[in-house]
Write a protein that holds these residues in place. Structure first.
Motif, short mmCIF file in Angstrom:
data_model
loop_
_atom_site.label_atom_id
_atom_site.label_comp_id
_atom_site.label_asym_id
_atom_site.label_seq_id
_atom_site.Cartn_x
_atom_site.Cartn_y
_atom_site.Cartn_z
N PHE A 44 0.83 -1.19 0.00
CA PHE A 44 0.00 0.00 0.00
C PHE A 44 0.87 1.25 0.00
O PHE A 44 1.90 1.31 0.68
N VAL A 199 -1.04 -6.10 -3.54
CA VAL A 199 -2.11 -5.42 -2.81
C VAL A 199 -3.46 -5.88 -3.38
O VAL A 199 -3.62 -6.02 -4.58
N ALA A 203 -4.59 1.28 -4.48
CA ALA A 203 -5.07 2.63 -4.22
C ALA A 203 -5.43 3.37 -5.50
O ALA A 203 -6.32 4.22 -5.50
N TYR A 235 -11.30 1.94 4.42
CA TYR A 235 -10.71 1.71 3.11
C TYR A 235 -11.51 0.65 2.35
O TYR A 235 -11.85 -0.39 2.90
N GLN A 282 -1.50 -3.49 7.13
CA GLN A 282 -2.11 -2.28 6.60
C GLN A 282 -2.86 -1.49 7.68
O GLN A 282 -3.45 -0.45 7.39
N TYR A 328 -7.68 1.34 6.46
CA TYR A 328 -6.31 1.27 5.92
C TYR A 328 -5.56 2.51 6.37
O TYR A 328 -6.11 3.60 6.41
#
Length: 448
Positions: A44, A199, A203, A235, A282, A328
């Motif tokens: 992340f 991940v 993002a 998140y 995370q 997150y």
């Protein structure tokens, strides 16, 4: 547990230097971390370690008598594997106590290039039986294996009895509705999976949309959750989103903290588990501190009291609070979830204990695996492979009801203010993202 037997190590996550220090300060025996690249399955933005912070963190832990593990637990992609090899070399140079690896080629490289470096087989390696673990030990000198979270307590016991290496299990955090790291949901939604890109909800695919009455969290256009204007937002991870199922909005696929072994600590100690791991690199330093402290106290009590051990309400409450704060920690909107979990967190040994009451059915998806997901902008309704993936997921989620027939409602994804509906999923009460056709077929026909 014999008096001479040591307690299992408490292995805690470190997604940042503050989180590492929080884990060490609150009772971790061991911490694990990853680098700021895709060699690490928690890649992340805003998290993880560079050369400087890694050295500082390792020194901080070692000065206090704690061990440090480095996770290099994704799979090298294509012809260029130099980045993964450099990560192994860097781990050896940093002086970590062990590396956590899944890729067989990397295990081979590490064992030959750095024979003194201790190797742990990652949960991403999916070793669910003692023969697989024995092979990794014989070929690469693996000293510990982390078991996938799909195993029952009895299966964990059998593996420990017949394995030549230490066994580590997960003790708190999220379950995985997929085989560890083979995230078809993430691949389907974004074209990227944890095993190939590090991940599960990249993002760059996360979108936050403000409406007059809500804040919508989306992943690659898919509505994951919806929050009131006065509610903090978590998140958006696809498997941990809240969905509208027959008028009831809840965590339909998986709760943010659905694994909790407090109630079965004496059994794990009796089995000879070498280490108990907390999931959550995370998560925030506050989460790490709270969970580490609670499990440290509980583990110590289980070692003293053995079968007189009882779960104290304070421990359970601490874990519940940590579970509610599942945001997150690397980007904006890393806040607490506004919804309390509908499931009671205390786990009865017959139900959840270490995991599921029966093995998860494995379904091969021809032509659909890590690195070969659909194109990012492909229409949801165009490929039959997409439908087969959804059918496979629904099948795994419906197994407890022993339903042999699924009702899948397919509806084109369009923006809307409420979460997606799955009115025809009564047998599994689970959400499916689908198109405008109602299909009623035996699951055997779908997966044939």
């Amino acid at each position: 547990m014999p008096a001479s037997q040591q307690l299992p190590e408490l292995v805690c996550p470190a997604g940042s230097l503050p989180a590492l220090k929080a884990a060490v300060d609150h009772g971790a025996d061991t911490v694990y971390f990853g680098l700021k690249n895709d060699t690490n399955a928690r890649n992340f933005a805003g998290l993880n370690f560079d050369e400087h912070t890694a050295r500082v963190g390792i020194r901080y832990a070692h000065d206090r008598g704690r061990q440090v593990l480095m996770a290099i637990n994704t799979y090298a992609q294509g012809g260029d594997i130099s980045r993964w090899r450099r990560a192994v070399d860097q781990a050896a140079d940093l002086g970590v106590d062990a590396v956590i690896l899944a890729d067989l080629g990397l295990l081979d490289y590490a064992s030959r290039r750095h024979p003194a470096l201790r190797l742990h087989l990652s949960v991403q390696g999916s070793a669910t039986n003692h023969e697989a673990i024995r092979l990794a030990h014989e070929l690469f000198g693996v000293r510990r294996a982390v078991l996938p979270r799909v195993l029952t307590l009895e299966q964990v016991k059998k593996v420990i009895e017949q394995s030549p290496v230490e066994i580590e299990v997960f003790g708190f955090g999220s379950l995985c509705v997929m085989v560890e790291g083979r995230c078809l949901l993430s691949s389907y939604a974004t074209g990227e999976s944890p095993n190939s890109h590090g991940v599960c909800s990249p993002a760059k695919y996360v979108q936050w949309q403000n409406t007059p009455s809500s804040l919508d969290a989306r992943l690659s256009g898919i509505l994951i959750d919806q929050y009131g204007l006065d509610q903090p937002a978590g998140y958006p991870t696809l498997c941990k989103g809240r969905f509208d199922v027959q008028g009831d909005t809840y965590y339909a696929l998986e709760e943010p903290t659905s694994l909790n072994v407090l109630a079965v600590l004496p059994q794990l100690l009796d089995m000879g588990v070498a280490a108990i791991k907390i999931e959550g690199r995370q998560r925030s330093p506050a989460y790490v501190a709270q969970v580490t402290r609670a499990l440290r106290e509980a583990l110590d009590a289980a070692g003293r009291e053995r079968h007189r051990f009882m779960v104290l309400p304070a421990w359970q409450q601490a874990l519940n609070r940590a579970g509610d704060a599942h945001g997150y920690d690397g980007e904006a909107h890393h806040h607490q979830s506004p919804v309390k979990h509908r499931l009671h967190h205390e786990i009865h040994p017959a139900h959840a204990a270490y995991l599921r009451p029966e093995p998860r059915p494995q379904v091969q998806q021809p032509g659909r695996h890590d690195g070969f997901a659909r194109a990012k902008h492909a229409p949801v309704h165009r490929q039959t492979g997409d439908f087969r993936i959804l059918a496979s997921l629904a099948y795994s989620l419906a197994r407890r009801q022993q339903s042999r027939e699924l009702h899948l409602q397919h509806e084109r994804m369009v923006p809307r203010r409420q979460a997606y509906r799955a009115d025809n999923l009564a047998p599994a009460r689970q959400h499916q993202i689908v198109r405008k056709v109602i299909v009623r077929v035996p699951i055997e026909a779908i997966l044939a």
